[in-house]
Design a protein around this motif. Structure first.
Motif, short mmCIF file in Angstrom:
data_model
loop_
_atom_site.label_atom_id
_atom_site.label_comp_id
_atom_site.label_asym_id
_atom_site.label_seq_id
_atom_site.Cartn_x
_atom_site.Cartn_y
_atom_site.Cartn_z
N LYS A 79 0.84 -1.20 0.00
CA LYS A 79 0.00 0.00 0.00
C LYS A 79 0.88 1.25 0.00
CE LYS A 79 -3.82 2.35 2.29
NZ LYS A 79 -4.73 2.39 3.45
N PRO A 80 0.66 2.15 -0.96
CA PRO A 80 1.50 3.36 -1.03
C PRO A 80 1.13 4.38 0.04
CG PRO A 80 -0.13 3.39 -2.77
CD PRO A 80 -0.28 2.08 -2.09
N TYR A 81 2.11 5.20 0.41
CA TYR A 81 1.86 6.26 1.38
C TYR A 81 2.85 7.39 1.15
CZ TYR A 81 5.84 4.20 3.93
OH TYR A 81 7.08 3.73 4.29
N ILE A 82 2.54 8.54 1.70
CA ILE A 82 3.42 9.72 1.59
C ILE A 82 4.52 9.59 2.63
CG2 ILE A 82 3.54 12.21 1.93
CD1 ILE A 82 0.64 12.33 0.84
N ALA A 83 5.77 9.61 2.16
CA ALA A 83 6.93 9.48 3.05
C ALA A 83 7.70 10.79 3.17
CB ALA A 83 7.84 8.37 2.55
N THR A 84 7.15 11.87 2.64
CA THR A 84 7.81 13.17 2.72
C THR A 84 7.94 13.60 4.18
OG1 THR A 84 6.79 13.78 0.61
CG2 THR A 84 7.73 15.56 1.93
N GLU A 85 9.09 14.04 4.57
CA GLU A 85 9.32 14.46 5.95
C GLU A 85 8.69 15.83 6.22
OE1 GLU A 85 13.45 14.40 6.82
OE2 GLU A 85 13.68 12.24 6.51
N GLY A 86 8.26 16.02 7.46
CA GLY A 86 7.79 17.33 7.89
C GLY A 86 6.35 17.65 7.53
#
Length: 267
Positions: A79-86
């Protein structure tokens, strides 16, 4: 929850080829996604996949995240997810596509459940029956994934009022997309037994393993979106399917124009 929809005009299925928008749009995604999209045999599937990749990127762009800072991951089950920090508050999203529709549901807030991908899912399917196949035969292929209650709501007994085939077909896709949205929200693969999920069309309630799914919201559009929202659960209330009229929660775009806009805003 919010829904963004990109529509591909099926009457002019090659409109995206004329401007080479797919080839240009592929420059906006990471190399791994680009390689995956290029492996599709049908370029139309590559284009739909590209739109699905660009939808969350345009969402992050709205939050002020530049393209080079955007990062995405996948759970062990894919399952994809947003891994962008902050990102604060966190953002959950899920993608679905079928025929001429690519849709993304997203939600944001501290009350999201199940990081990093969060328990949010969406599914959409075109309502149609395969040509030259009776509805009863079509339904038989899915019978082991339907509960007795669901089966009766689709094929009433001879002693009950008859149901027009168009209504039965519509009911089937409501049931099926709800089951798909729930399992996608959990981030599970094909191993989940759909019979564990029961959608009572008449009462508009959902049961999981026989118990009302009070910690879940199921919002019905042309498909179904499912969100785990444990904090709003009330033991005295049923889990009811909500039907929403079009409003600010829904954004619709022409798919080709959407990619052109992404090329302008993300490049």
């Amino acid at each position: 929850m919010h829904i963004w929809v990109a529509l591909l005009d099926e009457t002019t299925p090659d409109a995206w080829k004329e401007s080479q928008v797919c080839e240009r749009g592929l420059t906006l995604v990471d190399p791994a996604s680009r390689d995956r999209l290029n492996k599709f045999y049908h370029k139309r599937d590559s284009f739909r996949g590209l739109v699905g990749c660009l939808l969350p990127r345009m969402l992050l762009k709205q939050r002020g995240v530049p393209l080079e800072k955007m990062a995405f991951g996948r759970t062990q089950s894919g399952k994809p997810y947003i891994a962008t920090e902050g990102i604060d508050p966190p953002i959950a999203y899920n993608i679905t596509h079928d025929s001429g529709v690519v849709a993304m549901t997203w939600s944001s807030g501290e009350d999201l459940v199940g990081p990093p991908a969060y328990r949010l899912g969406i599914d959409v399917m075109k309502v149609h029956r395969p040509e030259h196949e009776a509805f009863a035969n079509f339904l038989e292929a899915f019978s082991d994934q339907l509960t007795p209650l669901e089966h009766r709501s689709l094929l009433p007994s001879p002693s009950e009022p008859s149901l027009p085939e168009s209504e039965a077909l519509y009911r089937f896709y409501l049931i099926w997309t709800l089951k798909e949205a729930y399992t996608k929200a959990l981030g599970l693969g094909l191993g989940f037994d759909f019979k564990r999920i029961e959608y009572d069309i008449h009462q508009e309630t959902v049961r999981i393993d026989g118990a009302l799914a009070r910690e879940w919201k199921f919002d019905t559009y042309v498909g179904v979106a499912a969100l785990s929202h444990r904090e709003q659960a009330r033991q005295a209330e049923d889990c009811r399917v909500e039907w929403w009229d079009a409003g600010s929660w829904l954004e619709c775009h022409d798919a080709v124009e959407f990619v052109e806009r992404a090329l302008h805003e993300l490049a």
